[in-house]
Write a protein that holds these residues in place. Structure first.
Motif, PDB file in Angstrom:
ATOM      1  N   VAL A  56       0.846  -1.191   0.000  1.00 57.39           N
ATOM      2  CA  VAL A  56       0.000   0.000   0.000  1.00 57.39           C
ATOM      3  C   VAL A  56       0.881   1.240   0.000  1.00 57.39           C
ATOM      4  CG1 VAL A  56      -1.987  -1.080   1.128  1.00 57.39           C
ATOM      5  CG2 VAL A  56      -0.174  -0.061   2.523  1.00 57.39           C
ATOM      6  N   TRP A  57       0.274   2.345  -0.388  1.00 56.75           N
ATOM      7  CA  TRP A  57       0.943   3.632  -0.421  1.00 56.75           C
ATOM      8  C   TRP A  57       0.430   4.432   0.776  1.00 56.75           C
ATOM      9  CZ3 TRP A  57       0.640   0.374  -4.202  1.00 56.75           C
ATOM     10  CH2 TRP A  57       1.580   0.394  -5.238  1.00 56.75           C
ATOM     11  N   MET A  58       1.252   4.518   1.832  1.00 56.44           N
ATOM     12  CA  MET A  58       0.859   5.210   3.052  1.00 56.44           C
ATOM     13  C   MET A  58       1.016   6.718   2.881  1.00 56.44           C
ATOM     14  SD  MET A  58      -0.122   2.778   5.013  1.00 56.44           S
ATOM     15  CE  MET A  58      -0.395   3.792   6.472  1.00 56.44           C
ATOM     16  N   LEU A  59       0.032   7.462   3.357  1.00 55.65           N
ATOM     17  CA  LEU A  59       0.027   8.915   3.223  1.00 55.65           C
ATOM     18  C   LEU A  59       0.711   9.533   4.437  1.00 55.65           C
ATOM     19  CD1 LEU A  59      -3.644   9.355   1.970  1.00 55.65           C
ATOM     20  CD2 LEU A  59      -1.576   8.790   0.659  1.00 55.65           C
ATOM     21  N   LEU A  60       1.805  10.232   4.203  1.00 49.76           N
ATOM     22  CA  LEU A  60       2.561  10.869   5.275  1.00 49.76           C
ATOM     23  C   LEU A  60       2.052  12.289   5.497  1.00 49.76           C
ATOM     24  CD1 LEU A  60       6.193   9.711   4.436  1.00 49.76           C
ATOM     25  CD2 LEU A  60       4.783   8.952   6.338  1.00 49.76           C
ATOM     26  N   TRP A  61       1.567  12.546   6.698  1.00 52.69           N
ATOM     27  CA  TRP A  61       1.103  13.876   7.044  1.00 52.69           C
ATOM     28  C   TRP A  61       2.277  14.822   7.283  1.00 52.69           C
ATOM     29  CZ3 TRP A  61      -2.873  16.930   6.752  1.00 52.69           C
ATOM     30  CH2 TRP A  61      -2.960  18.061   7.575  1.00 52.69           C
ATOM     31  N   HIS A  62       3.382  14.246   7.762  1.00 46.51           N
ATOM     32  CA  HIS A  62       4.551  15.064   8.081  1.00 46.51           C
ATOM     33  C   HIS A  62       5.805  14.265   7.770  1.00 46.51           C
ATOM     34  CE1 HIS A  62       6.762  18.278  10.062  1.00 46.51           C
ATOM     35  NE2 HIS A  62       7.457  17.364  10.718  1.00 46.51           N
ATOM     36  N   GLY A  63       6.837  14.932   7.280  1.00 43.01           N
ATOM     37  CA  GLY A  63       8.115  14.288   7.039  1.00 43.01           C
ATOM     38  C   GLY A  63       8.149  13.515   5.732  1.00 43.01           C
ATOM     39  N   PRO A  84      -4.737   6.279   6.915  1.00 50.34           N
ATOM     40  CA  PRO A  84      -5.187   6.183   5.522  1.00 50.34           C
ATOM     41  C   PRO A  84      -4.077   5.712   4.589  1.00 50.34           C
ATOM     42  CG  PRO A  84      -4.756   8.462   6.094  1.00 50.34           C
ATOM     43  CD  PRO A  84      -4.572   7.674   7.359  1.00 50.34           C
ATOM     44  N   ALA A  85      -4.480   4.987   3.555  1.00 50.42           N
ATOM     45  CA  ALA A  85      -3.551   4.490   2.552  1.00 50.42           C
ATOM     46  C   ALA A  85      -4.288   4.363   1.224  1.00 50.42           C
ATOM     47  CB  ALA A  85      -2.977   3.139   2.964  1.00 50.42           C
ATOM     48  N   VAL A  86      -3.530   4.313   0.144  1.00 53.43           N
ATOM     49  CA  VAL A  86      -4.120   4.045  -1.176  1.00 53.43           C
ATOM     50  C   VAL A  86      -3.463   2.797  -1.733  1.00 53.43           C
ATOM     51  CG1 VAL A  86      -4.718   6.448  -1.592  1.00 53.43           C
ATOM     52  CG2 VAL A  86      -2.495   5.600  -2.347  1.00 53.43           C
ATOM     53  N   THR A  87      -4.071   2.243  -2.772  1.00 54.09           N
ATOM     54  CA  THR A  87      -3.704   0.908  -3.214  1.00 54.09           C
ATOM     55  C   THR A  87      -2.901   0.849  -4.498  1.00 54.09           C
ATOM     56  OG1 THR A  87      -5.897   0.774  -4.244  1.00 54.09           O
ATOM     57  CG2 THR A  87      -5.658  -0.167  -2.034  1.00 54.09           C
ATOM     58  N   SER A  88      -2.568   1.995  -5.099  1.00 51.46           N
ATOM     59  CA  SER A  88      -1.792   1.997  -6.341  1.00 51.46           C
ATOM     60  C   SER A  88      -1.356   3.413  -6.660  1.00 51.46           C
ATOM     61  CB  SER A  88      -2.638   1.445  -7.494  1.00 51.46           C
ATOM     62  OG  SER A  88      -3.698   2.341  -7.804  1.00 51.46           O
ATOM     63  N   PRO A  89      -0.387   3.568  -7.570  1.00 44.44           N
ATOM     64  CA  PRO A  89      -0.019   4.917  -8.003  1.00 44.44           C
ATOM     65  C   PRO A  89      -1.193   5.667  -8.623  1.00 44.44           C
ATOM     66  CG  PRO A  89       1.669   3.337  -8.647  1.00 44.44           C
ATOM     67  CD  PRO A  89       0.503   2.536  -8.138  1.00 44.44           C
ATOM     68  N   VAL A 103       5.817   3.552   0.176  1.00 41.78           N
ATOM     69  CA  VAL A 103       5.284   2.244  -0.210  1.00 41.78           C
ATOM     70  C   VAL A 103       5.756   1.233   0.822  1.00 41.78           C
ATOM     71  CG1 VAL A 103       5.132   0.504  -2.012  1.00 41.78           C
ATOM     72  CG2 VAL A 103       5.408   2.924  -2.623  1.00 41.78           C
ATOM     73  N   ILE A 104       4.819   0.444   1.326  1.00 38.43           N
ATOM     74  CA  ILE A 104       5.144  -0.505   2.391  1.00 38.43           C
ATOM     75  C   ILE A 104       4.339  -1.783   2.180  1.00 38.43           C
ATOM     76  CG2 ILE A 104       3.367   0.419   3.943  1.00 38.43           C
ATOM     77  CD1 ILE A 104       5.341  -0.031   6.267  1.00 38.43           C
ATOM     78  N   SER A 105       4.904  -2.906   2.565  1.00 34.78           N
ATOM     79  CA  SER A 105       4.189  -4.173   2.388  1.00 34.78           C
ATOM     80  C   SER A 105       3.003  -4.250   3.340  1.00 34.78           C
ATOM     81  CB  SER A 105       5.132  -5.355   2.632  1.00 34.78           C
ATOM     82  OG  SER A 105       5.471  -5.459   3.997  1.00 34.78           O
ATOM     83  N   GLY A 106       1.984  -4.992   2.922  1.00 35.64           N
ATOM     84  CA  GLY A 106       0.796  -5.142   3.755  1.00 35.64           C
ATOM     85  C   GLY A 106       1.101  -5.769   5.101  1.00 35.64           C
ATOM     86  N   ARG A 107       1.959  -6.769   5.105  1.00 36.38           N
ATOM     87  CA  ARG A 107       2.288  -7.426   6.375  1.00 36.38           C
ATOM     88  C   ARG A 107       3.029  -6.486   7.314  1.00 36.38           C
ATOM     89  NH1 ARG A 107       2.626 -12.076   3.073  1.00 36.38           N
ATOM     90  NH2 ARG A 107       1.243 -13.734   3.823  1.00 36.38           N
ATOM     91  N   GLU A 108       3.926  -5.672   6.773  1.00 39.23           N
ATOM     92  CA  GLU A 108       4.700  -4.806   7.660  1.00 39.23           C
ATOM     93  C   GLU A 108       3.835  -3.709   8.252  1.00 39.23           C
ATOM     94  OE1 GLU A 108       8.842  -2.243   7.810  1.00 39.23           O
ATOM     95  OE2 GLU A 108       8.576  -3.887   6.400  1.00 39.23           O
ATOM     96  N   ILE A 109       2.971  -3.091   7.462  1.00 38.57           N
ATOM     97  CA  ILE A 109       2.133  -2.033   8.033  1.00 38.57           C
ATOM     98  C   ILE A 109       1.126  -2.627   9.002  1.00 38.57           C
ATOM     99  CG2 ILE A 109       0.400  -2.025   6.167  1.00 38.57           C
ATOM    100  CD1 ILE A 109       1.767   0.985   8.204  1.00 38.57           C
ATOM    101  N   ALA A 110       0.663  -3.851   8.730  1.00 39.02           N
ATOM    102  CA  ALA A 110      -0.259  -4.511   9.661  1.00 39.02           C
ATOM    103  C   ALA A 110       0.414  -4.723  11.008  1.00 39.02           C
ATOM    104  CB  ALA A 110      -0.725  -5.839   9.074  1.00 39.02           C
ATOM    105  N   ALA A 111       1.666  -5.206  10.993  1.00 31.56           N
ATOM    106  CA  ALA A 111       2.386  -5.445  12.236  1.00 31.56           C
ATOM    107  C   ALA A 111       2.662  -4.152  12.988  1.00 31.56           C
ATOM    108  CB  ALA A 111       3.695  -6.171  11.942  1.00 31.56           C
ATOM    109  N   SER A 112       2.848  -3.045  12.259  1.00 27.37           N
ATOM    110  CA  SER A 112       3.131  -1.762  12.904  1.00 27.37           C
ATOM    111  C   SER A 112       1.895  -1.163  13.561  1.00 27.37           C
ATOM    112  CB  SER A 112       3.688  -0.772  11.868  1.00 27.37           C
ATOM    113  OG  SER A 112       4.916  -1.213  11.344  1.00 27.37           O
ATOM    114  N   LEU A 113       0.736  -1.280  12.909  1.00 31.58           N
ATOM    115  CA  LEU A 113      -0.445  -0.573  13.382  1.00 31.58           C
ATOM    116  C   LEU A 113      -1.220  -1.305  14.469  1.00 31.58           C
ATOM    117  CD1 LEU A 113      -1.919   0.843  10.035  1.00 31.58           C
ATOM    118  CD2 LEU A 113      -0.634   2.083  11.778  1.00 31.58           C
TER     119      LEU A 113
END
Length: 310
Positions: A56-63, A84-89, A103-113
């Protein structure tokens, strides 16, 4: 939709992450997303599998990606937080997002959140508001979708007749010094067969203790009624909603200290405290059972925060 501090309130390791699983279909996530609708649990499971294998493409509010001050945006729907995230360019361009992304893998963002009980919201700009994946489902993705049951789960006291099974558990639990208490629940997943869950409240989780408890369960299952599926749950797991439901709604059917046996002698590592989250009666997860669609309207439809009770 509001955006601000990173999900969980602290910056994290938001550097560039690996892409999805090698060989994964890059369009699978968006196809699965189009099929999801209330009560279509099999379609939602396909979405979770596509998210686990994709990115997914994670939306960075800052940085910017990899910077110490990088922060994800956040949304609050029905009192629950989502990043929030989007699924493609193409979806990134359609969203009009003008700040940085990663851009981050689904498994990694799942483990983070999930560890901070934040969900993931996919394509919030889309007609209908997109789809939210609650934190309990992100936990399933991080741990392995085949290892944890598909929600929403309906939980209740077991009505199964298994006197030999429970008698053997109670009798032999007193001989396994690691066992503090045992609880039980009847679990009905949205996808898959119902089963009996045994909650294990242990004094310690050292390899010898775990092996002794595993052997205990094997002996008990040998006398269980034919066809009865049995699973175990660690009561010390503050992220396991089945364990949290049992702690909040049930009494132990075996309790070493209440039986007057006392705590076994010897040094034991401290057991992690139970989670503070109390699930809704009858279901497990981060949200109560849904009644239709939730959230604020967008493009004449309403965003949908994923399946409840997961």
């Amino acid at each position: 939709m509001s955006a601000g501090a990173v999900a969980g309130g602290a910056s994290g390791p938001w550097g560039q992450a690996p892409a999805g699983r090698p060989g994964a279909d890059p369009g699978a996530l968006e196809r699965a997303l189009r099929e999801v609708a209330p009560e279509r649990y099999e379609a939602y499971e396909r979405l979770l599998h596509a998210l686990a294998d994709g990115q997914v493409w994670m939306l960075l509010w800052h940085g910017t990606p990899g910077s110490p001050d990088a922060q994800y945006g956040n949304m609050e729907i029905s009192g629950h937080g989502y990043a929030p995230a989007v699924t493609s360019p193409e979806q990134l361009a359609a969203s009009g997002w003008a700040r940085a992304h990663e851009v981050i893998s689904g498994r990694e963002i799942a483990a983070s959140l999930y560890r901070t009980r934040w969900g993931l919201w996919l394509n919030p700009h889309a007609p209908g508001g997109g789809v939210g994946v609650p934190w309990a489902d992100l936990r399933r993705i991080a741990a392995g979708l085949d290892r944890l049951p598909a929600g929403p789960l309906k939980l209740s006291e077991p009505q199964v007749q298994a006197p030999q099974f429970f008698a053997l558990l109670e009798r032999q639990a007193s001989e396994v010094r690691a066992v503090r208490a045992l609880r039980r629940a009847w679990v009905q997943p949205s996808v898959g067969e119902p089963y009996l869950a045994i909650g294990l409240d242990l004094y310690e989780s050292s390899p010898p203790a775990v092996e002794a408890v595993r052997a205990l369960m094997q002996r008990a299952i040998a006398v269980a009624p034919e066809g009865l599926a049995v699973s175990t749950v660690a009561m010390a797991d503050e992220y396991d909603p089945v364990a949290l439901w049992m702690r909040a709604r049930t009494r132990p059917f075996y309790d070493r200290e209440a039986a007057g046996l006392g705590r076994p002698t010897g040094a034991y590592p401290p057991v992690p405290p139970p989670g503070h989250y109390a699930p809704q009666s009858g279901y497990y997860g981060t949200q109560p059972p849904a009644q239709g669609w939730h959230g604020q309207s967008q493009a004449s439809q309403q965003p949908w925060p994923g399946y409840p009770g997961r």
